[in-house]
Write a protein that holds these residues in place. Structure first.
Motif, PDB file in Angstrom:
ATOM      1  N   VAL A 109     -54.217 -11.726   6.097  1.00 44.15           N
ATOM      2  CA  VAL A 109     -54.791 -10.453   6.505  1.00 44.15           C
ATOM      3  C   VAL A 109     -56.311 -10.570   6.450  1.00 44.15           C
ATOM      4  O   VAL A 109     -56.871 -11.003   5.452  1.00 44.15           O
ATOM      5  N   ARG A 110     -56.956 -10.212   7.557  1.00 41.67           N
ATOM      6  CA  ARG A 110     -58.427 -10.263   7.522  1.00 41.67           C
ATOM      7  C   ARG A 110     -59.036  -9.113   8.302  1.00 41.67           C
ATOM      8  O   ARG A 110     -58.487  -8.644   9.297  1.00 41.67           O
ATOM      9  N   LEU A 111     -60.169  -8.673   7.829  1.00 44.26           N
ATOM     10  CA  LEU A 111     -60.944  -7.607   8.464  1.00 44.26           C
ATOM     11  C   LEU A 111     -61.698  -8.205   9.644  1.00 44.26           C
ATOM     12  O   LEU A 111     -62.305  -9.272   9.516  1.00 44.26           O
ATOM     13  N   ILE A 112     -61.638  -7.547  10.786  1.00 52.45           N
ATOM     14  CA  ILE A 112     -62.368  -8.051  11.946  1.00 52.45           C
ATOM     15  C   ILE A 112     -63.721  -7.353  12.048  1.00 52.45           C
ATOM     16  O   ILE A 112     -63.887  -6.230  11.598  1.00 52.45           O
ATOM     17  N   ASP A 113     -64.661  -8.061  12.608  1.00 49.61           N
ATOM     18  CA  ASP A 113     -65.990  -7.511  12.843  1.00 49.61           C
ATOM     19  C   ASP A 113     -65.977  -6.919  14.241  1.00 49.61           C
ATOM     20  O   ASP A 113     -65.986  -7.649  15.237  1.00 49.61           O
ATOM     21  N   ALA A 114     -65.904  -5.614  14.318  1.00 49.13           N
ATOM     22  CA  ALA A 114     -65.807  -4.938  15.612  1.00 49.13           C
ATOM     23  C   ALA A 114     -66.591  -3.632  15.551  1.00 49.13           C
ATOM     24  O   ALA A 114     -66.745  -3.047  14.485  1.00 49.13           O
ATOM     25  N   PRO A 115     -67.062  -3.190  16.699  1.00 45.57           N
ATOM     26  CA  PRO A 115     -67.757  -1.906  16.709  1.00 45.57           C
ATOM     27  C   PRO A 115     -66.816  -0.775  16.331  1.00 45.57           C
ATOM     28  O   PRO A 115     -65.630  -0.813  16.668  1.00 45.57           O
ATOM     29  N   LEU A 116     -67.324   0.188  15.604  1.00 42.99           N
ATOM     30  CA  LEU A 116     -66.503   1.326  15.201  1.00 42.99           C
ATOM     31  C   LEU A 116     -66.366   2.313  16.354  1.00 42.99           C
ATOM     32  O   LEU A 116     -67.352   2.756  16.933  1.00 42.99           O
ATOM     33  N   GLU A 117     -65.144   2.624  16.681  1.00 44.38           N
ATOM     34  CA  GLU A 117     -64.830   3.666  17.667  1.00 44.38           C
ATOM     35  C   GLU A 117     -64.139   4.772  16.898  1.00 44.38           C
ATOM     36  O   GLU A 117     -63.181   4.508  16.166  1.00 44.38           O
ATOM     37  N   ASP A 118     -64.595   5.964  17.056  1.00 52.00           N
ATOM     38  CA  ASP A 118     -64.028   7.069  16.283  1.00 52.00           C
ATOM     39  C   ASP A 118     -62.849   7.701  17.026  1.00 52.00           C
ATOM     40  O   ASP A 118     -62.881   8.871  17.400  1.00 52.00           O
ATOM     41  N   ILE A 119     -61.812   6.878  17.252  1.00 45.46           N
ATOM     42  CA  ILE A 119     -60.587   7.360  17.900  1.00 45.46           C
ATOM     43  C   ILE A 119     -59.427   6.529  17.370  1.00 45.46           C
ATOM     44  O   ILE A 119     -59.589   5.350  17.065  1.00 45.46           O
ATOM     45  N   SER A 120     -58.281   7.139  17.246  1.00 42.82           N
ATOM     46  CA  SER A 120     -57.100   6.436  16.729  1.00 42.82           C
ATOM     47  C   SER A 120     -56.089   6.219  17.840  1.00 42.82           C
ATOM     48  O   SER A 120     -56.150   6.861  18.897  1.00 42.82           O
ATOM     49  N   SER A 121     -55.142   5.342  17.593  1.00 44.91           N
ATOM     50  CA  SER A 121     -54.072   5.113  18.572  1.00 44.91           C
ATOM     51  C   SER A 121     -53.252   6.383  18.777  1.00 44.91           C
ATOM     52  O   SER A 121     -52.785   6.659  19.882  1.00 44.91           O
ATOM     53  N   THR A 122     -53.097   7.173  17.722  1.00 43.05           N
ATOM     54  CA  THR A 122     -52.375   8.447  17.850  1.00 43.05           C
ATOM     55  C   THR A 122     -53.097   9.355  18.842  1.00 43.05           C
ATOM     56  O   THR A 122     -52.467   9.979  19.703  1.00 43.05           O
ATOM     57  N   GLU A 123     -54.413   9.406  18.740  1.00 44.42           N
ATOM     58  CA  GLU A 123     -55.184  10.239  19.667  1.00 44.42           C
ATOM     59  C   GLU A 123     -55.066   9.721  21.105  1.00 44.42           C
ATOM     60  O   GLU A 123     -54.954  10.508  22.046  1.00 44.42           O
ATOM     61  N   ILE A 124     -55.061   8.410  21.272  1.00 41.40           N
ATOM     62  CA  ILE A 124     -54.914   7.831  22.609  1.00 41.40           C
ATOM     63  C   ILE A 124     -53.537   8.155  23.182  1.00 41.40           C
ATOM     64  O   ILE A 124     -53.415   8.521  24.352  1.00 41.40           O
ATOM     65  N   ARG A 125     -52.499   8.057  22.363  1.00 37.64           N
ATOM     66  CA  ARG A 125     -51.146   8.405  22.834  1.00 37.64           C
ATOM     67  C   ARG A 125     -51.084   9.873  23.261  1.00 37.64           C
ATOM     68  O   ARG A 125     -50.467  10.208  24.271  1.00 37.64           O
ATOM     69  N   GLU A 126     -51.733  10.736  22.510  1.00 34.46           N
ATOM     70  CA  GLU A 126     -51.773  12.157  22.880  1.00 34.46           C
ATOM     71  C   GLU A 126     -52.520  12.360  24.202  1.00 34.46           C
ATOM     72  O   GLU A 126     -52.118  13.173  25.029  1.00 34.46           O
ATOM     73  N   MET A 127     -53.597  11.615  24.384  1.00 31.23           N
ATOM     74  CA  MET A 127     -54.351  11.711  25.631  1.00 31.23           C
ATOM     75  C   MET A 127     -53.485  11.294  26.822  1.00 31.23           C
ATOM     76  O   MET A 127     -53.528  11.924  27.883  1.00 31.23           O
ATOM     77  N   ILE A 128     -52.694  10.244  26.643  1.00 33.19           N
ATOM     78  CA  ILE A 128     -51.809   9.790  27.716  1.00 33.19           C
ATOM     79  C   ILE A 128     -50.807  10.890  28.055  1.00 33.19           C
ATOM     80  O   ILE A 128     -50.582  11.202  29.227  1.00 33.19           O
TER      81      ILE A 128
END
Length: 92
Positions: free
Chosen positions: A50-69
């Motif tokens: 298990v490792r933490l990735i270095d990525a830009p923070l986006e303030d949205i979750s997969s749950t929110e994306i599913r709701e948007m769909i």
């Protein structure tokens, strides 16, 4: 055989990973990448796969994306172009 896959989870899910069914099998046998989340601090990672990735923070979750769909709201600003058509094709 020439592809490697990893499970991508949010840092908020890492906090509860020990509650997942068969979590020990998952962390011992599969690579898990942890996406940082605003408001979540990772104190330690207990498993070598298990490792933490270095990525830009986006303030949205997969749950929110599913709701948007479901609500037919454009998700293209939040999803890589290469995956967008697949998501829209298979997620209903």
């Amino acid at each position: 055989p020439d592809k490697q896959f990893a499970l991508l989870i949010g840092a908020d899910n890492l906090e509860n990973l020990h509650l997942w069914r068969n979590y020990q099998e998952i962390v011992e046998n599969y690579k898990i990448l942890v996406y940082p989340r605003t408001g979540t601090t990772i104190k330690e990672i207990k498993w070598p796969n298990v490792r933490l990735i270095d990525a830009p923070l986006e303030d949205i979750s997969s749950t929110e994306i599913r709701e948007m769909i479901k609500e037919k709201i454009d998700i293209s600003p939040y999803v890589p172009k290469a995956g967008l058509s697949l998501i829209l094709k298979y997620y209903k």
